[in-house]
Design a protein around this motif. Structure first.
Motif, short mmCIF file in Angstrom:
data_model
loop_
_atom_site.label_atom_id
_atom_site.label_comp_id
_atom_site.label_asym_id
_atom_site.label_seq_id
_atom_site.Cartn_x
_atom_site.Cartn_y
_atom_site.Cartn_z
N LEU A 191 1.56 9.78 -19.83
CA LEU A 191 0.12 9.95 -19.66
C LEU A 191 -0.47 8.80 -18.85
CD1 LEU A 191 -0.78 10.98 -23.34
CD2 LEU A 191 -0.34 12.50 -21.39
N PRO A 192 -1.57 9.07 -18.13
CA PRO A 192 -2.26 7.97 -17.42
C PRO A 192 -2.94 7.04 -18.42
CG PRO A 192 -3.51 10.02 -17.24
CD PRO A 192 -2.20 10.38 -17.90
N PHE A 193 -2.92 5.74 -18.15
CA PHE A 193 -3.53 4.79 -19.08
C PHE A 193 -3.97 3.55 -18.33
CE2 PHE A 193 0.76 3.29 -18.72
CZ PHE A 193 0.70 1.91 -18.89
N VAL A 207 -10.29 -8.35 -17.79
CA VAL A 207 -9.04 -7.79 -17.28
C VAL A 207 -9.16 -6.27 -17.28
CG1 VAL A 207 -6.56 -7.46 -17.69
CG2 VAL A 207 -7.60 -9.70 -18.09
N LEU A 208 -8.79 -5.67 -16.17
CA LEU A 208 -8.73 -4.21 -16.08
C LEU A 208 -7.58 -3.86 -15.16
CD1 LEU A 208 -9.86 -1.44 -16.80
CD2 LEU A 208 -11.44 -1.64 -14.88
N VAL A 209 -6.51 -3.34 -15.75
CA VAL A 209 -5.30 -3.02 -15.00
C VAL A 209 -4.95 -1.56 -15.22
CG1 VAL A 209 -2.85 -3.52 -14.71
CG2 VAL A 209 -4.44 -5.38 -15.21
N MET A 210 -4.72 -0.85 -14.11
CA MET A 210 -4.32 0.56 -14.21
C MET A 210 -3.23 0.81 -13.18
SD MET A 210 -6.66 3.96 -14.30
CE MET A 210 -5.94 5.50 -14.91
N GLU A 211 -2.07 1.26 -13.66
CA GLU A 211 -0.92 1.46 -12.78
C GLU A 211 -0.61 2.94 -12.55
OE1 GLU A 211 2.12 -0.61 -14.83
OE2 GLU A 211 1.32 -2.61 -14.41
N THR A 212 -1.43 3.83 -13.11
CA THR A 212 -1.19 5.26 -12.97
C THR A 212 -2.39 5.93 -12.32
OG1 THR A 212 -1.99 5.53 -15.25
CG2 THR A 212 0.38 5.45 -14.93
N ARG A 213 -2.21 7.15 -11.88
CA ARG A 213 -3.28 7.90 -11.22
C ARG A 213 -4.03 8.76 -12.23
NH1 ARG A 213 -0.54 11.08 -6.40
NH2 ARG A 213 -2.72 11.35 -5.77
N VAL A 214 -5.34 8.86 -12.04
CA VAL A 214 -6.16 9.68 -12.93
C VAL A 214 -7.41 10.12 -12.17
CG1 VAL A 214 -7.54 7.77 -13.87
CG2 VAL A 214 -7.13 9.80 -15.28
N GLN A 215 -7.96 11.26 -12.54
CA GLN A 215 -9.19 11.73 -11.92
C GLN A 215 -10.35 10.79 -12.24
OE1 GLN A 215 -7.03 13.77 -13.30
NE2 GLN A 215 -6.49 15.17 -11.65
N VAL A 216 -11.26 10.62 -11.28
CA VAL A 216 -12.38 9.70 -11.46
C VAL A 216 -13.25 10.12 -12.64
CG1 VAL A 216 -14.44 8.75 -10.36
CG2 VAL A 216 -12.40 9.13 -9.00
N GLY A 217 -13.38 11.41 -12.86
CA GLY A 217 -14.23 11.88 -13.96
C GLY A 217 -13.73 11.46 -15.34
N ARG A 218 -12.44 11.15 -15.46
CA ARG A 218 -11.88 10.75 -16.75
C ARG A 218 -11.92 9.24 -16.97
NH1 ARG A 218 -6.09 13.25 -17.53
NH2 ARG A 218 -6.07 14.20 -15.49
N LEU A 219 -12.12 8.50 -15.89
CA LEU A 219 -12.00 7.04 -15.97
C LEU A 219 -13.07 6.41 -16.86
CD1 LEU A 219 -10.45 4.58 -14.97
CD2 LEU A 219 -11.99 4.50 -13.00
N GLU A 220 -14.30 6.89 -16.76
CA GLU A 220 -15.39 6.30 -17.54
C GLU A 220 -15.15 6.45 -19.04
OE1 GLU A 220 -20.29 6.52 -17.98
OE2 GLU A 220 -19.24 7.73 -16.48
N GLY A 221 -14.70 7.63 -19.46
CA GLY A 221 -14.41 7.84 -20.88
C GLY A 221 -13.27 6.97 -21.37
N MET A 222 -12.22 6.82 -20.56
CA MET A 222 -11.10 5.96 -20.93
C MET A 222 -11.55 4.51 -21.08
SD MET A 222 -8.29 7.63 -18.34
CE MET A 222 -7.14 6.27 -18.48
N LEU A 223 -12.38 4.05 -20.15
CA LEU A 223 -12.84 2.67 -20.19
C LEU A 223 -13.72 2.42 -21.42
CD1 LEU A 223 -12.91 -0.08 -18.84
CD2 LEU A 223 -14.81 0.71 -17.43
N ALA A 224 -14.60 3.38 -21.73
CA ALA A 224 -15.48 3.23 -22.90
C ALA A 224 -14.67 3.15 -24.19
CB ALA A 224 -16.46 4.39 -22.96
N VAL A 225 -13.64 3.98 -24.31
CA VAL A 225 -12.78 3.95 -25.50
C VAL A 225 -12.01 2.64 -25.56
CG1 VAL A 225 -10.74 5.01 -26.54
CG2 VAL A 225 -12.58 6.45 -25.70
N GLY A 226 -11.54 2.16 -24.42
CA GLY A 226 -10.81 0.90 -24.39
C GLY A 226 -11.67 -0.29 -24.81
#
Length: 254
Positions: A191-193, A207-226
């Motif tokens: 999974l992208p993370f 620090v914000l590191v992402m080594e996988t690809r993900v749609q832009v629309g999902r990024l905000e939700g992932m960041l908020a949860v993180g």
């Protein structure tokens, strides 16, 4: 073997029994190595890290050692045990992933520590990875925070780190995929993370590191949860520090 993600939508539970916003078991100890200026041992799930801190110490005369003239330099070294992962192999000094992690950790703490109090000095962090099961960079950052506090080096606040992912891979192109908190090793493979670290209980990201690809629309939700996960991690680390402080006070009274 591909990760079966169908259970997420059916039972709302992950393969290890957690819900989407639950951390794995996080335990930590301080002052685990008496010979070091500061030390810690941390477990995030099955990821286990030991960190030792040496310094601030005066740099060697001559050469480039000893940090800048007006502040201390933060040096980080990471060693990986051959038995830490599924594949029994040793990571050499030229490992690019380890070099990137060392640079990321050094940069994060250079901004957060009060390095201007120690000119011409070097603060050395040595991280030993005993077991790998996801959230490796986050575990190293959290362990380093505790070790630096144990060493008595002043800093703005805790650096607390966590990972966040998404329930669907990039190729599935699912904009409605749900975010996940604190991915384990198997989830990270499929999974992208991203790995995010914040300063204390604030939303300031260091620090914000992402080594996988993900749609832009999902990024905000992932960041908020993180970021929310980082706040949960801070409460746990703060409890460890306070417990250590209580033991020190009780020991001084005896």
């Amino acid at each position: 073997m591909p990760l079966d993600t169908s259970t997420y939508s059916l039972a709302l539970l992950r393969l290890d029994g957690r819900r989407w916003n639950e951390l794995r078991r996080l335990t930590a100890q301080m002052r685990t190595q008496a010979a070091a200026d500061g030390s810690s041992y941390l477990e995030m799930g099955n990821t286990k890290v030991i960190c030792t801190v040496t310094g601030p110490s005066e740099g060697k005369t001559g050469g480039s050692g000893g940090g800048a003239r007006d502040r201390a330099s933060v040096e980080v070294s990471i060693s990986v045990a051959g038995f830490s992962g599924v594949d029994r192999k040793r990571s050499g000094r030229g490992d690019k992933r380890l070099s990137e992690m060392q640079s990321t950790i050094s940069s994060a703490f250079s901004q957060t520590l009060f390095t201007h109090l120690y000119p011409h000095s070097t603060i050395s962090l040595s991280l030993h990875i005993l077991s790998q099961d996801g959230s490796l960079l986050a575990a190293c950052l959290n362990a380093a925070t505790l070790a630096l506090i144990d060493a008595g080096i002043p800093m703005r606040d805790y650096i607390c780190a966590c990972t966040a992912g998404s329930t669907s891979s990039y190729s599935s192109n699912d904009e409605k995929a749900d975010p996940l908190l604190d991915l384990n090793g198997m989830e990270e493979q499929e999974l992208p993370f991203l790995t995010v670290a914040t300063v204390g209980a604030s939303d300031d990201v260091v620090v914000l590191v992402m080594e996988t690809r993900v749609q832009v629309g999902r990024l905000e939700g992932m960041l908020a949860v993180g970021v929310d996960g980082c706040k949960q991690v801070r409460e746990i680390l703060d409890g460890v520090v306070r417990e250590r402080g209580i033991r020190m006070v009780e020991g001084s009274k005896m």
